[in-house]
Design an enzyme around this catalytic site. Structure first.
Site, PDB file in Angstrom:
ATOM      1  N   GLY A   1       0.811  -1.203   0.000  1.00 16.01           N
ATOM      2  CA  GLY A   1       0.000   0.000   0.000  1.00 16.01           C
ATOM      3  C   GLY A   1       0.846   1.256   0.000  1.00 16.01           C
ATOM      4  O   GLY A   1       0.553   2.212  -0.708  1.00 16.01           O
TER       5      GLY A   1
ATOM      6  N   ARG B   1       7.441   1.785   0.909  1.00 16.73           N
ATOM      7  CA  ARG B   1       7.885   0.409   1.182  1.00 16.73           C
ATOM      8  C   ARG B   1       8.401  -0.236  -0.100  1.00 16.73           C
ATOM      9  O   ARG B   1       9.380  -0.982  -0.082  1.00 16.73           O
ATOM     10  CB  ARG B   1       6.751  -0.419   1.772  1.00 16.73           C
ATOM     11  CG  ARG B   1       7.207  -1.791   2.315  1.00 16.73           C
ATOM     12  CD  ARG B   1       6.060  -2.575   2.930  1.00 16.73           C
ATOM     13  NE  ARG B   1       5.397  -1.774   3.936  1.00 16.73           N
ATOM     14  CZ  ARG B   1       4.085  -1.752   4.128  1.00 16.73           C
ATOM     15  NH1 ARG B   1       3.285  -2.472   3.358  1.00 16.73           N
ATOM     16  NH2 ARG B   1       3.559  -0.998   5.059  1.00 16.73           N
TER      17      ARG B   1
ATOM     18  N   ARG C   1       1.471   9.843  -9.822  1.00 15.34           N
ATOM     19  CA  ARG C   1       0.689   9.914  -8.595  1.00 15.34           C
ATOM     20  C   ARG C   1       1.482   9.459  -7.363  1.00 15.34           C
ATOM     21  O   ARG C   1       0.909   9.077  -6.339  1.00 15.34           O
ATOM     22  CB  ARG C   1      -0.613   9.098  -8.712  1.00 15.34           C
ATOM     23  CG  ARG C   1      -1.575   9.640  -9.762  1.00 15.34           C
ATOM     24  CD  ARG C   1      -2.774   8.748  -9.963  1.00 15.34           C
ATOM     25  NE  ARG C   1      -3.673   9.292 -10.966  1.00 15.34           N
ATOM     26  CZ  ARG C   1      -4.813   9.934 -10.699  1.00 15.34           C
ATOM     27  NH1 ARG C   1      -5.183  10.124  -9.441  1.00 15.34           N
ATOM     28  NH2 ARG C   1      -5.570  10.391 -11.676  1.00 15.34           N
TER      29      ARG C   1
ATOM     30  N   ARG D   1       0.782  -9.333  -2.492  1.00 15.35           N
ATOM     31  CA  ARG D   1       0.633  -8.130  -1.673  1.00 15.35           C
ATOM     32  C   ARG D   1       1.361  -8.339  -0.351  1.00 15.35           C
ATOM     33  O   ARG D   1       1.161  -9.358   0.326  1.00 15.35           O
ATOM     34  CB  ARG D   1      -0.841  -7.828  -1.432  1.00 15.35           C
ATOM     35  CG  ARG D   1      -1.068  -6.827  -0.301  1.00 15.35           C
ATOM     36  CD  ARG D   1      -2.453  -6.245  -0.260  1.00 15.35           C
ATOM     37  NE  ARG D   1      -2.880  -5.974   1.107  1.00 15.35           N
ATOM     38  CZ  ARG D   1      -2.407  -4.991   1.874  1.00 15.35           C
ATOM     39  NH1 ARG D   1      -1.466  -4.189   1.423  1.00 15.35           N
ATOM     40  NH2 ARG D   1      -2.861  -4.819   3.103  1.00 15.35           N
TER      41      ARG D   1
ATOM     42  N   SER E   1       0.263  -4.372   5.744  1.00 15.44           N
ATOM     43  CA  SER E   1       0.083  -4.354   7.186  1.00 15.44           C
ATOM     44  C   SER E   1      -1.375  -4.662   7.502  1.00 15.44           C
ATOM     45  O   SER E   1      -2.253  -4.521   6.648  1.00 15.44           O
ATOM     46  CB  SER E   1       0.477  -2.989   7.763  1.00 15.44           C
ATOM     47  OG  SER E   1      -0.299  -1.963   7.176  1.00 15.44           O
TER      48      SER E   1
ATOM     49  N   ASP F   1      -0.955  -3.382  14.205  1.00 12.22           N
ATOM     50  CA  ASP F   1      -1.737  -2.815  15.304  1.00 12.22           C
ATOM     51  C   ASP F   1      -2.739  -3.845  15.813  1.00 12.22           C
ATOM     52  O   ASP F   1      -3.019  -4.846  15.139  1.00 12.22           O
ATOM     53  CB  ASP F   1      -2.459  -1.535  14.872  1.00 12.22           C
ATOM     54  CG  ASP F   1      -3.472  -1.780  13.776  1.00 12.22           C
ATOM     55  OD1 ASP F   1      -4.665  -1.865  14.082  1.00 12.22           O
ATOM     56  OD2 ASP F   1      -3.063  -1.898  12.597  1.00 12.22           O
TER      57      ASP F   1
ATOM     58  N   ARG G   1       6.221   0.432   9.913  1.00  9.91           N
ATOM     59  CA  ARG G   1       5.420  -0.081   8.798  1.00  9.91           C
ATOM     60  C   ARG G   1       6.184  -0.014   7.477  1.00  9.91           C
ATOM     61  O   ARG G   1       6.044  -0.876   6.621  1.00  9.91           O
ATOM     62  CB  ARG G   1       4.121   0.716   8.667  1.00  9.91           C
ATOM     63  CG  ARG G   1       3.139   0.535   9.796  1.00  9.91           C
ATOM     64  CD  ARG G   1       2.044   1.601   9.725  1.00  9.91           C
ATOM     65  NE  ARG G   1       1.107   1.514  10.820  1.00  9.91           N
ATOM     66  CZ  ARG G   1      -0.150   1.055  10.698  1.00  9.91           C
ATOM     67  NH1 ARG G   1      -0.583   0.636   9.533  1.00  9.91           N
ATOM     68  NH2 ARG G   1      -0.946   1.019  11.732  1.00  9.91           N
TER      69      ARG G   1
END
Length: 238
Positions: free
Chosen positions: A23, A27, A46, A90, A93, A206, A219
């Site tokens: 996401g 990363r 973007r 994928r 997190s 979390d 993250r």
């Protein structure tokens, strides 16, 4: 549709057959810089960075996909249908719903339940079960065993709402859902529709029921066990 697309500046051939996606585009940048050789950045549109390089001599790509099913839906549709990508893993997190999971634990979504209406487009007279591709799951679990890294494999929830109602999440937990994230079901649906392969692996960042949470930097950069498993799996896929 011609490439580049409105969302991806890559040309045909710029992207490998297997793509790791997160996401957070930072990363993806971290993985490319830390693990790849001969890196080429193919997308900056973007701010959704995409890179292709070599890991242990095998060509692999990594790219961000943004937050939520609508965002991952766009990027993975284009990768599967316009760029001839075969496999997407994928690496994200998630929040722990199972009380036995702790921050840093790794969860593999063999299935992805969802409260999203994304599947309405397929006009199915029933409820589609959103599942991972066994070809990737088989290699990934074997890789984790070789690396002596523990996995938790089961059903995850792809939520449309980031700040969700805790009582609703408890209802999902009672049905055996291990963790909550926001993208896997859309990824699995796009893969099924395109006849391609997909799998979602997440690291717990979390715990909604206790309020415990990892930092943004954690993250971005501290999911190294998950990244290692994904990379080692990617070079085995055909």
């Amino acid at each position: 549709m011609c490439t580049p697309t409105p969302h991806n500046g890559a040309k045909k051939g710029d992207i490998a057959k297997t793509v790791l996606m997160s996401g957070d585009p930072l990363r993806a940048k971290y993985i490319a810089e830390k693990y790849f050789e001969d890196v080429v950045q193919y997308n900056t549109i973007r701010g959704m960075y995409g890179y292709t390089g070599r890991y242990k001599g095998v060509r692999v790509s990594v790219q961000g996909h943004g937050m939520g099913i609508p965002s991952i839906g766009i990027y993975t549709y284009e990768l599967y249908n316009f760029y001839d990508v075969k496999n997407i893993i994928r690496i994200g997190s998630a929040g722990a719903l199972d009380e036995n999971l702790k921050i840093g634990d790794i969860v593999v979504g063999i299935g992805a339940s969802t409260n999203s209406n994304y599947g309405k487009q397929y006009k199915l007279e029933g409820t589609l079960s959103h599942i991972a591709s066994y070809s990737i799951l088989k290699e990934l679990t074997s890789t984790a065993d070789d690396l002596n890294i523990q996995l938790n494999v089961g059903n995850i929830l792809s939520e449309d709402v980031f700040y969700g109602d805790l009582d609703t999440l408890r209802n999902w937990a009672r049905m055996g859902i291990l963790a909550v994230e926001m993208e896997a079901a859309g990824l699995y649906m796009n893969a099924a529709a395109a006849g391609k392969n997909a799998l979602c692996m997440v690291t717990i960042s979390d715990c909604p029921f206790t309020g415990e949470a990892a930092s943004a930097e954690f993250r971005q950069t501290k999911f190294n066990d998950m990244m290692k498993i994904a990379l080692e799996t990617a070079i085995k896929l055909k």
